[in-house]
Design a protein around this motif. Structure first.
Motif, mmCIF file in Angstrom:
data_model
loop_
_atom_site.group_PDB
_atom_site.id
_atom_site.type_symbol
_atom_site.label_atom_id
_atom_site.label_comp_id
_atom_site.label_asym_id
_atom_site.label_seq_id
_atom_site.Cartn_x
_atom_site.Cartn_y
_atom_site.Cartn_z
ATOM 1 N N UNK A 146 1.043 -1.068 -0.331
ATOM 2 C CA UNK A 146 -0.039 -0.122 -0.001
ATOM 3 C C UNK A 146 1.125 1.236 -0.096
ATOM 4 N N UNK A 147 1.759 1.353 0.680
ATOM 5 C CA UNK A 147 2.885 2.474 0.768
ATOM 6 C C UNK A 147 3.609 2.683 -0.623
ATOM 7 N N UNK A 148 3.538 1.737 -1.330
ATOM 8 C CA UNK A 148 4.211 1.977 -2.784
ATOM 9 C C UNK A 148 3.204 2.115 -3.677
ATOM 10 N N UNK A 149 1.870 2.303 -3.414
ATOM 11 C CA UNK A 149 0.831 2.456 -4.344
ATOM 12 C C UNK A 149 0.415 0.969 -4.966
ATOM 13 N N UNK A 150 1.065 0.056 -4.480
ATOM 14 C CA UNK A 150 0.536 -1.335 -5.140
ATOM 15 C C UNK A 150 -0.812 -1.679 -4.822
ATOM 16 N N UNK A 151 -1.397 -2.589 -5.623
ATOM 17 C CA UNK A 151 -2.701 -3.140 -5.435
ATOM 18 C C UNK A 151 -2.953 -4.649 -5.289
ATOM 19 N N UNK A 152 -3.749 -5.200 -4.838
ATOM 20 C CA UNK A 152 -4.105 -6.678 -4.845
ATOM 21 C C UNK A 152 -4.686 -6.991 -6.111
ATOM 22 N N UNK A 153 -4.749 -8.296 -6.374
ATOM 23 C CA UNK A 153 -5.471 -8.512 -7.883
ATOM 24 C C UNK A 153 -4.477 -9.487 -8.638
ATOM 25 N N UNK A 154 -5.026 -9.914 -9.704
ATOM 26 C CA UNK A 154 -4.347 -10.645 -10.766
ATOM 27 C C UNK A 154 -3.653 -9.857 -11.541
ATOM 28 N N UNK A 155 -2.453 -9.861 -11.655
ATOM 29 C CA UNK A 155 -1.557 -9.014 -12.294
ATOM 30 C C UNK A 155 -0.936 -9.659 -13.544
ATOM 31 N N UNK A 156 -1.492 -11.086 -13.889
ATOM 32 C CA UNK A 156 -0.718 -11.645 -15.023
ATOM 33 C C UNK A 156 -1.141 -11.101 -16.199
ATOM 34 N N UNK A 157 -0.153 -10.810 -16.996
ATOM 35 C CA UNK A 157 -0.389 -10.265 -18.594
ATOM 36 C C UNK A 157 -0.489 -11.459 -19.528
ATOM 37 N N UNK A 158 -1.594 -11.899 -19.775
ATOM 38 C CA UNK A 158 -1.718 -13.116 -20.402
ATOM 39 C C UNK A 158 -1.041 -12.909 -21.981
ATOM 40 N N UNK A 159 -1.234 -11.776 -22.435
ATOM 41 C CA UNK A 159 -0.771 -11.717 -23.948
ATOM 42 C C UNK A 159 0.855 -11.683 -23.753
ATOM 43 N N UNK A 160 1.508 -11.217 -22.841
ATOM 44 C CA UNK A 160 3.087 -11.456 -22.464
ATOM 45 C C UNK A 160 3.288 -12.814 -22.342
ATOM 46 N N UNK A 161 2.391 -13.558 -21.543
ATOM 47 C CA UNK A 161 2.938 -14.924 -21.446
ATOM 48 C C UNK A 161 2.757 -15.650 -22.729
ATOM 49 N N UNK A 162 1.809 -15.394 -23.249
ATOM 50 C CA UNK A 162 1.292 -16.164 -24.591
ATOM 51 C C UNK A 162 2.518 -15.795 -25.674
ATOM 52 N N UNK A 163 2.897 -14.351 -25.657
ATOM 53 C CA UNK A 163 4.132 -14.340 -26.610
ATOM 54 C C UNK A 163 5.338 -14.889 -26.393
ATOM 55 N N UNK A 164 5.605 -15.177 -25.098
ATOM 56 C CA UNK A 164 6.756 -15.877 -24.633
ATOM 57 C C UNK A 164 6.600 -17.094 -24.969
ATOM 58 N N UNK A 165 5.601 -17.871 -24.941
ATOM 59 C CA UNK A 165 5.241 -19.354 -25.232
ATOM 60 C C UNK A 165 5.431 -19.279 -26.570
ATOM 61 N N UNK A 166 5.075 -18.516 -27.430
ATOM 62 C CA UNK A 166 5.050 -18.579 -28.820
ATOM 63 C C UNK A 166 6.519 -18.623 -29.454
ATOM 64 N N UNK A 167 7.240 -17.765 -28.575
ATOM 65 C CA UNK A 167 8.723 -17.777 -29.013
ATOM 66 C C UNK A 167 9.336 -18.888 -28.634
#
Length: 180
Positions: A146-167
């Motif tokens: 909280x002190x650094x402005x972070x937030x809870x939740x799902x922060x997975x970037x599925x496009x990034x994950x897919x692109x890495x898997x495709x590479x």
């Protein structure tokens, strides 16, 4: 060609990334099996490996580090990709962009990875942001977030994950064509 996509995780975030990578490899014609590292008794029958772990306390979980260390000789003879999952990924984060850039500059490669990278010679080590929920962290961790402005939740970037898997799939397919 068969690829083992394996992970060490605590709360399901890393497992989700592991399964997504295996699915994307399969869609590209690369046979892939996703298993937690604890469920992989032997590495025979695999031609390549994608191995990841959640980061706790700045390093891979003990099961992930032990898997890399105890299998380093086998891994050294095959193409290997590694990934880590924490609050800070290469393209996504639980923190606002300015704070995330600052934290990325301070990020170090996990000790479990540096301990084997010279011998194993991974093709890549990629950092992904994961799911951060209040119950995952103690009081001081929640205050830090909280002190650094972070937030809870799902922060997975599925496009990034897919692109890495495709590479990865592209590199595996091209190496297979070159060896035929």
């Amino acid at each position: 060609m068969v690829v083992l996509v394996s992970h060490a995780g605590a709360d399901g975030s890393t497992r989700g990334i592991d399964e997504r990578i295996a699915a994307r490899l399969g869609e590209q014609g690369v046979a892939a099996q996703a298993h937690p590292v604890a469920d992989v008794p032997v590495l025979t029958g695999y031609d390549a490996f994608v191995i990841g772990s959640a980061i706790h306390g700045g390093d891979w979980l003990p099961a992930g580090g032990a898997f890399l260390s105890s299998n380093r000789a086998t891994l050294a003879r095959h193409p290997v990709w590694l990934f880590s999952v924490s609050t800070i990924g290469e393209q996504s984060s639980a923190f606002p962009p300015r704070v995330a850039r600052w934290m990325r500059n301070m990020m170090k490669v996990p000790r479990a990875v540096t301990a084997v990278e010279d011998e194993v010679g991974p093709q890549d080590h990629h950092a992904f942001a994961g799911v951060i929920l209040p119950g995952h962290w103690g009081f001081s961790g929640r205050v830090f977030l909280r002190a650094f402005g972070g937030r809870f939740g799902d922060h997975r970037n599925w496009q990034e994950i897919d692109a890495w898997a495709m590479s990865i799939a592209g590199k595996l397919r091209s190496s297979q064509l070159g060896s035929g």
